[in-house]
Design a protein around this motif. Structure first.
Motif, PDB file in Angstrom:
ATOM      1  N   ASP A 119       0.844  -1.192   0.000  1.00  0.00           N
ATOM      2  CA  ASP A 119       0.000   0.000   0.000  1.00  0.00           C
ATOM      3  C   ASP A 119       0.883   1.246   0.000  1.00  0.00           C
ATOM      4  OD1 ASP A 119      -1.967   1.862   0.180  1.00  0.00           O
ATOM      5  OD2 ASP A 119      -2.579   1.379   2.225  1.00  0.00           O
ATOM      6  N   ILE A 120       0.959   1.911  -1.140  1.00  0.00           N
ATOM      7  CA  ILE A 120       1.805   3.106  -1.259  1.00  0.00           C
ATOM      8  C   ILE A 120       0.980   4.385  -1.220  1.00  0.00           C
ATOM      9  CG2 ILE A 120       3.515   1.855  -2.618  1.00  0.00           C
ATOM     10  CD1 ILE A 120       2.341   3.308  -5.088  1.00  0.00           C
ATOM     11  N   THR A 121      -0.321   4.266  -1.003  1.00  0.00           N
ATOM     12  CA  THR A 121      -1.190   5.440  -1.054  1.00  0.00           C
ATOM     13  C   THR A 121      -0.922   6.412   0.095  1.00  0.00           C
ATOM     14  OG1 THR A 121      -2.922   4.247   0.162  1.00  0.00           O
ATOM     15  CG2 THR A 121      -3.006   4.160  -2.236  1.00  0.00           C
ATOM     16  N   PHE A 122      -0.227   5.957   1.131  1.00  0.00           N
ATOM     17  CA  PHE A 122       0.082   6.852   2.252  1.00  0.00           C
ATOM     18  C   PHE A 122       0.966   8.012   1.815  1.00  0.00           C
ATOM     19  CE2 PHE A 122       3.786   4.147   2.097  1.00  0.00           C
ATOM     20  CZ  PHE A 122       4.830   4.966   2.476  1.00  0.00           C
ATOM     21  N   LEU A 123       1.702   7.832   0.704  1.00  0.00           N
ATOM     22  CA  LEU A 123       2.564   8.901   0.202  1.00  0.00           C
ATOM     23  C   LEU A 123       1.777  10.169  -0.088  1.00  0.00           C
ATOM     24  CD1 LEU A 123       4.958   7.075  -2.303  1.00  0.00           C
ATOM     25  CD2 LEU A 123       5.629   8.291  -0.227  1.00  0.00           C
ATOM     26  N   VAL A 124       0.556   9.996  -0.578  1.00  0.00           N
ATOM     27  CA  VAL A 124      -0.266  11.151  -0.954  1.00  0.00           C
ATOM     28  C   VAL A 124      -0.511  12.057   0.249  1.00  0.00           C
ATOM     29  CG1 VAL A 124      -2.537  11.857  -1.775  1.00  0.00           C
ATOM     30  CG2 VAL A 124      -1.356   9.956  -2.878  1.00  0.00           C
ATOM     31  N   GLU A 125      -0.987  11.473   1.336  1.00  0.00           N
ATOM     32  CA  GLU A 125      -1.288  12.265   2.533  1.00  0.00           C
ATOM     33  C   GLU A 125      -0.029  12.860   3.145  1.00  0.00           C
ATOM     34  OE1 GLU A 125      -4.230  13.174   3.430  1.00  0.00           O
ATOM     35  OE2 GLU A 125      -5.093  12.005   1.788  1.00  0.00           O
ATOM     36  N   PRO A 167      -9.768   5.036  -4.872  1.00  0.00           N
ATOM     37  CA  PRO A 167     -11.137   5.119  -5.391  1.00  0.00           C
ATOM     38  C   PRO A 167     -11.429   6.489  -5.978  1.00  0.00           C
ATOM     39  CG  PRO A 167     -11.128   5.249  -2.991  1.00  0.00           C
ATOM     40  CD  PRO A 167      -9.725   4.913  -3.404  1.00  0.00           C
ATOM     41  N   ASP A 168     -12.307   6.512  -6.952  1.00  0.00           N
ATOM     42  CA  ASP A 168     -12.701   7.766  -7.577  1.00  0.00           C
ATOM     43  C   ASP A 168     -13.523   8.579  -6.583  1.00  0.00           C
ATOM     44  OD1 ASP A 168     -13.226   9.788  -9.291  1.00  0.00           O
ATOM     45  OD2 ASP A 168     -14.125   8.571 -10.865  1.00  0.00           O
TER      46      ASP A 168
END
Length: 234
Positions: A119-125, A167-168
């Motif tokens: 899960d690399i989505t933490f980079l965004v926040e 998710p969109d």
């Protein structure tokens, strides 16, 4: 499958079509079907010769020249039902060399996280939470960006939504209808239309604390955002 009998037969029985073989019987054990090998992103995955890339233009009042952010994706399990795109590396280029060192460092670190997988989505926040001590700025459309790093994080978020890792966040039909009604009501009351101004949202709109867009208007004593639908009155 042919089975050779090497021992003396001491008994037998007729097996019907509804009688399933015993799982623990080695003689009649059913071999497990080999499952399809699904390749996931990991740091030992070799880089292909060719990758698909998407470039995002970032133009801020903090720099004289625009920055061009390119994210290259790798295709995993191509041609199967498990095919998906995952970001593999990131590059940022610009005519301005003012931020060269920290931008190179940032791209190397982010690329390493991409290749790590998971899960690399933490980079965004993490990136969007970086604030410039000199103050932020409003990008086109009235959206507030607290720093250049935050806008890089915003571009990465946009890319992750495009390839399906996030998710969109588009509003549903009911929310869009409500926002349109509020906007029409506001324009009728103030006599101000979108054609009267170059701004995406009406003049005098306030900053929305939820979507960081200057789109909050006061309607019937209640602040309502024309971008995300957030309302103080619920």
């Amino acid at each position: 499958m042919t089975i050779r009998i090497e021992k003396k037969i001491t008994g037998y029985s007729v097996v019907g079509p509804d009688d399933a073989p015993k799982v623990d019987d080695k003689t009649f054990a059913v071999p497990e079907r080999e499952k399809a090998k699904v390749i996931q992103m990991h740091e030992k995955l070799e880089r292909p010769e060719t990758l698909r890339g998407t470039t995002y233009k970032i133009k801020t009042p903090l720099t004289e020249h625009a920055l061009y952010l390119t994210i290259n994706d790798i295709v995993l399990n191509a041609g199967t039902e498990h095919e998906h795109y995952r970001p593999f590396e990131i590059f940022i280029n610009s005519k301005s060399m003012e931020h060269f060192q920290w931008i190179v460092a940032l791209t190397r670190i982010v690329s390493a996280v991409f290749r790590k997988g998971g899960d690399i989505t933490f980079l965004v926040e993490e990136l969007k939470a970086v604030f410039d001590p000199r103050g932020g700025y409003f990008k086109k459309g009235g959206r507030y960006m607290p720093s250049l790093v935050a806008e890089i994080g915003d571009a990465i978020e946009q890319h992750l939504r495009t390839i399906g890792m996030l998710p969109d966040s588009e509003l549903d039909a009911r929310q869009l209808k409500l926002i349109e009604e509020k906007r029409n009501e506001y324009e009728t009351r103030t006599g101000q239309t979108k054609a009267d101004t170059d701004a995406t949202y009406p003049d005098g709109a306030q900053l929305c604390y939820k979507c960081s867009t200057k789109a909050m208007i006061l309607m019937d004593g209640c602040l309502t955002c024309l971008n995300c639908g957030e309302s103080k009155c619920g």
